[in-house]
Design an enzyme around this catalytic site. Structure first.
Site, mmCIF file in Angstrom:
data_model
loop_
_atom_site.group_PDB
_atom_site.id
_atom_site.type_symbol
_atom_site.label_atom_id
_atom_site.label_comp_id
_atom_site.label_asym_id
_atom_site.label_seq_id
_atom_site.Cartn_x
_atom_site.Cartn_y
_atom_site.Cartn_z
ATOM 1 N N ASN A 163 0.791 -1.228 0.000
ATOM 2 C CA ASN A 163 0.000 0.000 0.000
ATOM 3 C C ASN A 163 0.826 1.282 0.000
ATOM 4 O OD1 ASN A 163 0.740 -0.707 2.639
ATOM 5 N ND2 ASN A 163 -1.052 0.282 3.553
ATOM 6 N N ARG A 171 11.302 3.917 5.233
ATOM 7 C CA ARG A 171 11.114 3.962 6.689
ATOM 8 C C ARG A 171 11.906 2.868 7.384
ATOM 9 N NH1 ARG A 171 5.029 4.580 8.922
ATOM 10 N NH2 ARG A 171 4.959 2.313 8.967
ATOM 11 N N PRO A 187 9.914 -6.634 -1.041
ATOM 12 C CA PRO A 187 8.660 -5.908 -1.209
ATOM 13 C C PRO A 187 7.525 -6.850 -1.581
ATOM 14 C CG PRO A 187 9.960 -5.719 -3.208
ATOM 15 C CD PRO A 187 10.802 -6.498 -2.208
ATOM 16 N N SER A 241 -0.116 -7.569 7.742
ATOM 17 C CA SER A 241 -1.253 -8.004 8.546
ATOM 18 C C SER A 241 -0.797 -8.648 9.846
ATOM 19 C CB SER A 241 -2.104 -8.996 7.758
ATOM 20 O OG SER A 241 -1.433 -10.233 7.623
ATOM 21 N N GLU A 262 4.976 -3.843 12.501
ATOM 22 C CA GLU A 262 3.919 -2.843 12.347
ATOM 23 C C GLU A 262 2.764 -3.556 11.671
ATOM 24 O OE1 GLU A 262 1.306 -0.681 11.050
ATOM 25 O OE2 GLU A 262 2.702 0.068 9.537
ATOM 26 N N LEU A 263 1.727 -3.865 12.455
ATOM 27 C CA LEU A 263 0.693 -4.802 12.017
ATOM 28 C C LEU A 263 -0.640 -4.094 11.769
ATOM 29 C CD1 LEU A 263 1.726 -7.667 14.459
ATOM 30 C CD2 LEU A 263 2.532 -7.227 12.129
ATOM 31 N N CYS A 296 -3.064 1.286 7.052
ATOM 32 C CA CYS A 296 -3.252 0.750 8.402
ATOM 33 C C CYS A 296 -3.710 1.831 9.365
ATOM 34 C CB CYS A 296 -1.964 0.099 8.897
ATOM 35 S SG CYS A 296 -0.552 1.223 8.934
#
Length: 489
Positions: A163, A171, A187, A241, A262-263, A296
């Site tokens: 996304n 990051r 990726p 996810s 980071e979910l 997210c």
């Protein structure tokens, strides 16, 4: 590739589509290439190399070969390399934005915003590279001295989602490089072209061979599993996810890896009785519709005080209905397609479920009858707490609204989820805002703001939304080991 509706739209330059390992473009050994589709037209843009398990280990070999030299590179020099990467990315901002729109489908205006955001991580960590100081102090007993130093954690596997293909890469890569780590970026196969474009930028900026490696694979579980089992790999950073995150955490536990996760999210957007209605509506549009709702951090559930409920619902529906839905790469587009057909079908399933439980559609709720994965921006009111969309991450331009009567009711509803990434709160009473912020069980809060992401701020969640932080000074600490030495002199 051009738009199905405008043949004057030029295709952006396509980067190399081979694996980037050890400073060379290489063929994949994992079988047939992976086709990449334009979500706006469903046409194949190109195909990328398919890495095998052996290619994954070759990337580890390359990262290991470069590790000692890069860790020993002076922090100022590492920072200058990142600064050059920032300048190159900024100079190529429009072509990268077009590439993101092409493979991701997001509106070009959103893609431009992503490129600017992604580049800022390079600039921020170019500056942070020289600020990893240590500590020195006298032991309380007076018997010796305490010396604390920071060392790079080692080879890092970085797994990014589709996304935000540029921002999620920088990051992670920027703090890793600033800390002195080498890395392997994997990726998402839906949007790998941006990652390969970034590989070109890093190489041109002077990143040594093997410090950054990029590979795509159609066998993600096997390839990442092999990399995670390699004892030379010491770090995993994953954005995606919660379901996949739990699997990766189990695999990483075998080697006791340092993990940053980071979910998923299920962000509440709470509008108190004293909120500025227009400001709340402005914030709702930003919080919900960044990247067409496929974020997210997207507001997932809207809780509005009963005194403002009707006006907010009607105003929100009016604004959503006015959005221009079309091919992402068209300059006039405000909302592009979803990433694939499954995303559209899942959204329709959530909408049907909510309607079956008594919710009312104020606008949208349908897929477009044309090529591409388009869903009309949707607002529903009177959505009950047991509706699936109030409990699952929607990841689409779909906004469910419910009312509340008291602060306690609003906070209880906002916290009634296993997720804890971000929440949004609107009130004109700052004291109330700060008091309620302390009760919200999320790692981030947008207080009278519809967006909070900033390279200078720590991004991350609580509960099932993740472990660790990205951005700010906190982000570079995810890529270091702290070493304490007791010294007598």
């Amino acid at each position: 590739m051009t738009s199905a509706h405008d043949n004057s739209v030029k295709s952006p330059a396509i980067p190399s589509t081979r694996l980037w390992i050890g400073g060379r473009w290489q063929e994949g050994r994992g079988g047939a290439d992976i086709p990449i589709y334009d979500p706006s037209t469903e046409q194949i843009i190109t195909s990328v190399a398919n890495a095998s398990l052996e290619d994954g280990i070759a990337a580890v070999d390359a990262a290991e070969a470069a590790a000692a030299s890069w860790a020993a590179t002076p922090p100022r020099q590492r920072g200058e390399v990142l600064r050059r990467a920032f300048e190159l990315m900024t100079a190529r901002a429009e072509s990268i934005a077009q590439l993101i729109s092409l493979e991701n489908g997001k509106a070009l205006i959103d893609a431009r915003g992503e490129v600017a955001y992604a580049a800022e991580f390079l600039r921020w960590y170019a500056e942070e590279a020289v600020r990893l100081g240590g500590e020195i102090g006298r032991a309380p007993s007076g018997a010796y001295n305490i010396v604390v130093q920071h060392e790079p954690v080692g080879i890092a596997l970085l797994i990014t989602p589709w996304n935000f293909p540029a921002a999620m890469a920088t990051r992670k890569i920027a703090p890793a490089l600033a800390a002195g780590c080498t890395c392997i970026l994997k990726p998402a196969t839906e949007t790998p072209l941006t990652a390969y474009a970034m590989a070109e930028i890093f190489a041109e900026a002077g990143v040594p061979d093997g410090v950054v490696n990029v590979l795509t694979t159609g066998s993600a579980g096997k390839v990442t599993g092999a990399i995670l089992k390699d004892p030379r790999v010491r770090k995993l950073s994953f954005t995606g996810s919660t379901e996949v995150g739990r699997i990766l955490l189990r695999e990483a536990a075998q080697q006791v890896l340092n993990c940053s996760m980071e979910l998923g999210g299920n962000a509440p957007f709470v509008v108190m009785a004293d909120a500025d209605l227009d400001a709340a509506l402005d914030g709702a549009m930003i919080a919900k519709m960044r990247n067409g709702g496929q974020a997210c951090t997207a507001a997932n559930r809207f809780y509005v005080h009963e005194s403002l409920y009707d006006k907010f619902a009607d105003g929100f529906a009016e604004r959503m209905q006015a959005l221009k839905l079309d091919d992402g790469i068209l300059p006039s587009t405000q909302v592009g397609p979803l990433i694939n057909r499954d995303a559209v079908e899942n959204s329709l399933r959530l909408i049907d479920d909510a309607v079956s439980r008594g919710a009312k559609i104020l606008t949208g709720g349908t897929a477009l009858n044309r090529k591409g994965f388009f869903l009309t921006p949707t607002v529903l009111r009177d959505v009950p707490a047991d509706a699936l969309m109030m409990n699952d991450e929607i990841f689409a331009p779909v906004a469910p609204i419910a009312s509340f009567a008291s602060e306690d009711e609003a906070i209880a509803a906002a916290n009634a989820t296993e997720y804890g990434l971000i929440s949004y709160l609107y009130t004109q009473d700052l004291a109330r805002g700060m008091r309620l912020t302390s009760r919200l069980q999320t790692g981030m809060v947008g207080l009278n703001r519809g967006v909070v992401s900033d390279p200078a701020a720590p991004f991350g969640g609580m509960k099932a939304s993740g472990i660790g932080r990205e951005g700010g000074h906190h982000g570079i600490l995810e890529y270091i080991e702290t070493k304490y030495t007791a010294v007598s002199w």
